[in-house]
Design a protein around this motif. Structure first.
Motif, PDB file in Angstrom:
ATOM      1  N   PHE A   1       0.848  -1.256   0.036  1.00  0.00           N
ATOM      2  CA  PHE A   1      -0.399   0.344   0.358  1.00  0.00           C
ATOM      3  C   PHE A   1       0.927   0.960   0.202  1.00  0.00           C
ATOM      4  O   PHE A   1       0.421   2.111  -0.472  1.00  0.00           O
ATOM      5  CB  PHE A   1      -1.206  -0.147   1.310  1.00  0.00           C
ATOM      6  CG  PHE A   1      -1.657   1.064   1.470  1.00  0.00           C
ATOM      7  CD1 PHE A   1      -2.786   0.991   0.220  1.00  0.00           C
ATOM      8  CD2 PHE A   1      -1.301   2.213   2.351  1.00  0.00           C
ATOM      9  CE1 PHE A   1      -4.488   2.394   0.937  1.00  0.00           C
ATOM     10  CE2 PHE A   1      -2.693   3.405   1.968  1.00  0.00           C
ATOM     11  CZ  PHE A   1      -4.006   2.746   1.187  1.00  0.00           C
ATOM     12  N   VAL A   2       1.834   1.490   0.587  1.00  0.00           N
ATOM     13  CA  VAL A   2       2.922   1.984   1.090  1.00  0.00           C
ATOM     14  C   VAL A   2       3.663   2.673  -0.553  1.00  0.00           C
ATOM     15  O   VAL A   2       3.784   3.840  -0.613  1.00  0.00           O
ATOM     16  CB  VAL A   2       3.732   2.264   1.829  1.00  0.00           C
ATOM     17  CG1 VAL A   2       4.553   3.217   1.533  1.00  0.00           C
ATOM     18  CG2 VAL A   2       2.964   2.152   2.901  1.00  0.00           C
ATOM     19  N   LYS A   3       3.762   1.413  -1.091  1.00  0.00           N
ATOM     20  CA  LYS A   3       4.552   1.574  -3.049  1.00  0.00           C
ATOM     21  C   LYS A   3       3.384   1.994  -3.504  1.00  0.00           C
ATOM     22  O   LYS A   3       3.977   3.197  -4.558  1.00  0.00           O
ATOM     23  CB  LYS A   3       4.931   0.151  -2.834  1.00  0.00           C
ATOM     24  CG  LYS A   3       6.378   0.518  -2.098  1.00  0.00           C
ATOM     25  CD  LYS A   3       6.584  -1.321  -2.827  1.00  0.00           C
ATOM     26  CE  LYS A   3       7.657  -1.770  -2.009  1.00  0.00           C
ATOM     27  NZ  LYS A   3       7.674  -3.709  -2.368  1.00  0.00           N
TER      28      LYS A   3
ATOM     29  N   ALA B   1      -2.390   6.193  -3.862  1.00  0.00           N
ATOM     30  CA  ALA B   1      -3.399   5.154  -3.056  1.00  0.00           C
ATOM     31  C   ALA B   1      -3.227   6.379  -1.759  1.00  0.00           C
ATOM     32  O   ALA B   1      -3.992   6.901  -1.388  1.00  0.00           O
ATOM     33  CB  ALA B   1      -3.097   3.951  -2.617  1.00  0.00           C
ATOM     34  N   VAL B   2      -1.301   7.042  -1.440  1.00  0.00           N
ATOM     35  CA  VAL B   2      -1.440   7.451   0.423  1.00  0.00           C
ATOM     36  C   VAL B   2      -1.507   8.312  -0.501  1.00  0.00           C
ATOM     37  O   VAL B   2      -2.157   8.930   0.794  1.00  0.00           O
ATOM     38  CB  VAL B   2       0.488   7.348   0.222  1.00  0.00           C
ATOM     39  CG1 VAL B   2       0.721   7.861   0.837  1.00  0.00           C
ATOM     40  CG2 VAL B   2       0.862   5.628   0.007  1.00  0.00           C
ATOM     41  N   ALA B   3      -1.497   9.348  -1.180  1.00  0.00           N
ATOM     42  CA  ALA B   3      -2.246  10.616  -1.930  1.00  0.00           C
ATOM     43  C   ALA B   3      -3.461  10.654  -1.243  1.00  0.00           C
ATOM     44  O   ALA B   3      -4.088  11.103  -0.996  1.00  0.00           O
ATOM     45  CB  ALA B   3      -1.686  11.069  -2.987  1.00  0.00           C
ATOM     46  N   ALA B   4      -4.103   9.799  -1.662  1.00  0.00           N
ATOM     47  CA  ALA B   4      -5.662   9.806  -1.822  1.00  0.00           C
ATOM     48  C   ALA B   4      -6.576   9.708   0.211  1.00  0.00           C
ATOM     49  O   ALA B   4      -7.481  10.334   0.266  1.00  0.00           O
ATOM     50  CB  ALA B   4      -6.163   8.586  -2.358  1.00  0.00           C
ATOM     51  N   SER B   5      -5.095   8.531   0.533  1.00  0.00           N
ATOM     52  CA  SER B   5      -6.023   8.621   1.971  1.00  0.00           C
ATOM     53  C   SER B   5      -5.421  10.189   2.806  1.00  0.00           C
ATOM     54  O   SER B   5      -5.852  10.419   3.625  1.00  0.00           O
ATOM     55  CB  SER B   5      -5.202   7.324   2.422  1.00  0.00           C
ATOM     56  OG  SER B   5      -4.315   6.518   1.224  1.00  0.00           O
TER      57      SER B   5
ATOM     58  N   GLU C   1      -9.446   1.151  -4.742  1.00  0.00           N
ATOM     59  CA  GLU C   1      -9.286   0.109  -5.934  1.00  0.00           C
ATOM     60  C   GLU C   1      -7.700  -0.132  -5.500  1.00  0.00           C
ATOM     61  O   GLU C   1      -7.678  -1.837  -5.107  1.00  0.00           O
ATOM     62  CB  GLU C   1      -8.756   0.951  -6.927  1.00  0.00           C
ATOM     63  CG  GLU C   1      -9.858   0.549  -8.111  1.00  0.00           C
ATOM     64  CD  GLU C   1      -9.921   1.286  -9.223  1.00  0.00           C
ATOM     65  OE1 GLU C   1      -9.304   1.922 -10.072  1.00  0.00           O
ATOM     66  OE2 GLU C   1     -11.256   1.485  -9.743  1.00  0.00           O
ATOM     67  N   ALA C   2      -7.243   0.266  -4.134  1.00  0.00           N
ATOM     68  CA  ALA C   2      -5.643  -0.039  -3.681  1.00  0.00           C
ATOM     69  C   ALA C   2      -5.491  -1.136  -3.674  1.00  0.00           C
ATOM     70  O   ALA C   2      -5.259  -2.287  -2.898  1.00  0.00           O
ATOM     71  CB  ALA C   2      -5.352   1.164  -3.220  1.00  0.00           C
ATOM     72  N   LEU C   3      -7.032  -1.540  -2.247  1.00  0.00           N
ATOM     73  CA  LEU C   3      -7.610  -1.857  -0.874  1.00  0.00           C
ATOM     74  C   LEU C   3      -8.029  -3.408  -1.740  1.00  0.00           C
ATOM     75  O   LEU C   3      -6.751  -4.432  -1.026  1.00  0.00           O
ATOM     76  CB  LEU C   3      -8.136  -1.800  -0.159  1.00  0.00           C
ATOM     77  CG  LEU C   3      -8.367  -0.564   0.672  1.00  0.00           C
ATOM     78  CD1 LEU C   3      -9.289   0.089   1.326  1.00  0.00           C
ATOM     79  CD2 LEU C   3      -7.106  -0.722   1.810  1.00  0.00           C
ATOM     80  N   ARG C   4      -8.435  -3.572  -2.915  1.00  0.00           N
ATOM     81  CA  ARG C   4      -8.673  -4.500  -3.400  1.00  0.00           C
ATOM     82  C   ARG C   4      -7.655  -5.210  -4.130  1.00  0.00           C
ATOM     83  O   ARG C   4      -7.682  -6.353  -3.957  1.00  0.00           O
ATOM     84  CB  ARG C   4      -9.602  -3.862  -4.689  1.00  0.00           C
ATOM     85  CG  ARG C   4      -9.520  -5.140  -5.777  1.00  0.00           C
ATOM     86  CD  ARG C   4     -10.813  -5.440  -6.488  1.00  0.00           C
ATOM     87  NE  ARG C   4     -10.534  -4.252  -7.059  1.00  0.00           N
ATOM     88  CZ  ARG C   4     -12.150  -3.574  -7.508  1.00  0.00           C
ATOM     89  NH1 ARG C   4     -13.366  -3.696  -7.419  1.00  0.00           N
ATOM     90  NH2 ARG C   4     -11.887  -2.474  -8.678  1.00  0.00           N
TER      91      ARG C   4
END
Lengths: 266, 272, 247
Positions: B4-6, B10-14, B260-263
């Motif tokens: 996830f961190v990579k 996704a990081v920006a979104a969170s 989508e990242a979570l998926r």
């Protein structure tokens, strides 16, 4: 002329896995050689690196696994330095491979016959009708009862035993110089397993094949192979002719493995 | 987690979602002015030092209204989807676990619900019950649970055949124990992914309804009705529509990227 | 004394290929404190029979008379049989919580079970995927023993394990049987495992029991041709002593 000709020599082979937790040394510096016309066995428990060793011979390892060093000499040429095109000529024609799971070894959308004919055509440069003839012959040689029906069947229509016979036929069809059998009977029921092993035993001795036989089952290895290497945690623990290894195992790991096998025998 | 961190997107979104959430929770602190305070001296002022996103035709501060609007919009999104998740898990678990005629009845009900054009269903219900935040949440929740129900049912169908369920039965576990302790915890991963994607959708629906005037009623600010307010003065005051529009865009986008990242993370684990 | 009595059990399944008679008119009796083996190849109906005896599946006809309510089960794939979302502490205590046992007793019993299956205390906070196959099977054994069962169905409990680990688990099961006088129904395709564990066995094929009897007797005098072929199929697997090898 040399008395012993080695068909395969593996020297100091290293295979590492690059995971997020660091490097896993799956195969660490192993060496062995297979004499022409002999059956060589590798026995080991799950995770010992035996299957990895087998597939590395044809360089069928993909990331995160990587061959980090060593040589694999096939007829004295190093397979590891060969380019993909040359390797493809060797795969399936000079060296063939039989996997554990017959179900996933065939493509489900083509008939058994089509797939074997295709390998003949790729490597032998014969006409389609000749290739078909050869296929029939090999299916018969592997003691498949209804050769014609099997030829036109799709993989899912065959029983596990027949599928594995067809797989062996496909491995033999281009008269390879070396056949790698990776747990060829593990997925089968006991009564079918013994039939396949009997068949292999017969073919191997009749045709004087050079075999690398991989199994977790010490009993099978002991009965099929003249020489055997015991693998454990990516290393070869002991490598000798089978008889002396069985009578006089030297390493603690081999001794305890044999004790377990014997405790479960009758 | 490392995966996830990579994923930089996704990081920006969170981070963006987190920022909006904090702003919404701390709205009284974050907002520079009272969101409903009118100021006849500064009507329709463009973005400036005093009003960083400008003011509307009543002189209300757009930034403050957007921050308070975030409260309403996110609240509706969370509660509506939370409701959808609860209904979906309940219906899906019942259908999957009991099978047979219970399954048939529940799944035909799902099919029927899916046949209605959602937006018309919402319009009909709102015009019947009247627009209010509560009604909007209920109606969005009630029209968004079907996908989750199907997802849960499919998961439960395979999970209930696994040996740990049989072992639990042998130990004398009741159905409720098996469903609550074994089936739902193992099915929840993909549901959370779907819910995250759903929040974005719910915020959009709320905005659309408020824009149409049948959602959140003024003077309560929501992103939808701030947008609507600005519609009449679009020609002279672009900031009235552009800023709330951007907030909606980035929030929905962030939820989609996060989902989508979570998926991506959840699915390989499912295969194992 | 008979602890399990199966009387003319039948169970059919409706598959794509038509009706499959998974269990076809099976009657058998299992004595208290014995290890009864159920042998057969894949698809012979042995697992279905085990599930009927456990009450997880209902038979189409026939019935099972049980001399105990204290039953447990140990399955083959230990990964499948442990809930991946539960930690070991939750997995072990599940049966006790269902029975409504008090907190203190649960703690005491869980620790005793962990000790019995030779796992460290640190295991309690971990999840199934953090263990090897053999360790997971120890956990499954621990879970089974915790509820003080009188009868345990072991469905291929060692078939996905390496041979040294197989032996460890089988010895553990033997030790537990000796200590607590538990009755086993031991389901396996592997005659070596049955020979090692059981005193009596039944051979199954196509849903039917072909023959039943003491292990030693059947292994030396198999009456059914299928039993004979099953026994000879282990030719390649066994190494008894060095002289018996054809090399």
């Amino acid at each position: 002329m040399k008395l012993h000709v080695n068909i395969l020599e593996v020297k100091n082979l290293k295979i590492y896995f690059h995971t997020s937790d660091g490097i896993v040394k799956a195969v660490e510096d192993i060496s062995f050689e297979i004499e022409k016309g002999k059956v060589f066995g590798i026995v080991g428990e799950s995770g010992s690196g035996k299957t990895l060793t087998a597939v590395s011979i044809l360089k069928l390892i993909s990331w995160p696994g990587k061959i980090m060093g060593g040589k694999i000499l096939f007829n004295e040429t190093d397979l590891l330095t060969m380019d993909e095109k040359a390797l493809n000529n060797i795969r399936g024609s000079k060296i063939s491979l039989v996997f554990q799971e017959p179900a996933s070894s065939f493509n489900p959308v083509f008939t058994i016959g089509e797939q074997i004919v295709e390998t003949v055509l790729t490597h032998q440069g014969v006409s389609r009708s000749k290739a078909k003839e050869i296929t029939f012959e090999y299916l018969k040689r592997c003691r498949i009862e209804e050769v014609k029906k099997t030829f036109y069947d799709y993989p899912h229509q065959l029983s596990g035993g027949t599928k594995q016979r067809a797989m062996i036929a496909m491995a033999l069809v281009n008269s390879p110089e070396l056949i790698i059998l990776d747990e060829p009977t593990t997925a089968l029921d006991a009564t079918i397993q013994v039939q396949i092993l009997d068949l292999l035993d017969e073919i191997i001795h009749k045709e004087n094949l050079s075999i690398l036989f991989i199994s977790h089952n010490f009993g099978i290895i002991a009965r099929m192979c003249g020489r055997v290497a015991v693998m454990h945690k990516g290393k070869i623990v002991e490598c000798r002719d089978t008889k002396s290894l069985l009578i006089n195992p030297k390493e603690q790991y081999t001794i305890s493995l044999l004790e377990s096998v014997k405790a479960l025998s009758w | 987690m490392q995966e996830f961190v990579k994923n930089k997107m996704a990081v920006a979104a969170s981070l963006f979602i987190l920022l909006i959430l904090i702003a919404a929770i701390l709205a009284p602190v974050a907002a520079t002015c009272d969101p409903s305070a009118t100021d006849s001296r500064s009507v329709l002022t463009p973005p400036s030092k005093e009003h960083i996103l400008g003011t509307d035709r009543l002189g209300r501060d757009i930034f403050s209204r957007t921050v308070y609007g975030a409260r309403i919009s996110l609240f509706i999104g969370f509660i509506a989807i939370g409701m959808a998740v609860l209904i979906g898990i309940f219906i899906g678990a019942m259908a999957g676990y009991y099978g047979g005629s219970i399954d048939t009845i529940l799944m035909r009900f799902v099919d029927t619900m899916l046949c209605f054009p959602t937006i018309f269903l919402i319009l009909a219900v709102i015009s019947l019950l009247g627009p209010s935040i509560f009604n909007i949440m209920i109606v969005i929740g009630a029209t968004n649970w079907m996908g989750i129900a199907r997802l849960v049912r499919a998961q439960v169908l395979t999970l209930k055949e696994r040996d740990f369920v049989a072992a639990s039965k042998v130990m004398g576990a009741k159905d409720s124990w098996i469903i609550l302790r074994h089936l739902i915890p193992n099915a929840i991963g993909p549901v959370l992914v779907s819910a995250t994607l759903g929040i974005g959708g719910a915020i959009l629906v709320e905005s659309a309804l408020s824009f149409l005037g049948i959602g959140v009623q003024p003077p309560t600010p929501s992103w939808g009705n701030i947008l609507m307010d600005g519609r009449s003065t679009l020609g002279v005051a672009w900031w009235l529509t552009v800023f709330p529009g951007l907030f909606i865009l980035f929030t929905v986008l962030s939820y989609n990227i996060l989902g989508e990242a979570l998926r991506d993370i959840a699915e390989p684990r499912l295969k194992r | 004394m008979v602890i399990v009595k199966c009387d003319r059990l039948k169970k059919r399944f409706f598959g794509r290929a038509g009706i499959v008679k998974a269990v076809d008119d099976v009657s058998l009796e299992i004595e208290r404190a014995e290890a009864f083996g159920l042998v057969g190849e894949s698809g012979c109906g042995k697992t279905t029979l085990g599930k009927i005896i456990l009450g997880v599946l209902k038979p189409d006809s026939g019935n099972v008379i049980l001399g105990t309510k204290k039953m447990q089960v140990i399955f083959q794939s230990s990964y499948n049989s442990l809930d991946p979302k539960m930690n070991i502490s939750d997995i072990l205590s599940e049966g006790l919580i269902i029975k409504g046992t008090g907190q203190g007793e649960i703690k005491r019993k869980v620790e005793a079970a962990l000790d019995l299956v030779k796992l460290p205390k640190e295991a309690l906070k971990k999840y199934p995927h953090q263990f090897s196959g053999g360790e997971r099977q120890r956990i499954a054994v621990g879970r089974a023993v915790l509820t003080d069962p009188e009868f345990i169905v072991c469905d291929e409990p060692v078939s996905s394990l390496d041979v040294t680990i197989q032996l460890q688990i089988l010895n553990l099961l033997k030790e537990i049987q000796k200590r607590f006088g538990i009755t086993y129904l031991f389901i396996s395709h592997d005659l070596r495992v049955i020979k090692f564990m059981c005193n009596r066995l039944a051979v199954m094929r196509y849903g039917k029991v072909l023959e039943t009897g003491p292990v030693d007797y059947i292994y030396s005098n198999p009456s059914h041709p299928y039993t004979r072929s099953l026994l000879s199929s282990h030719f390649y697997d066994i190494i008894k002593n060095d002289a018996s090898l054809k090399l």
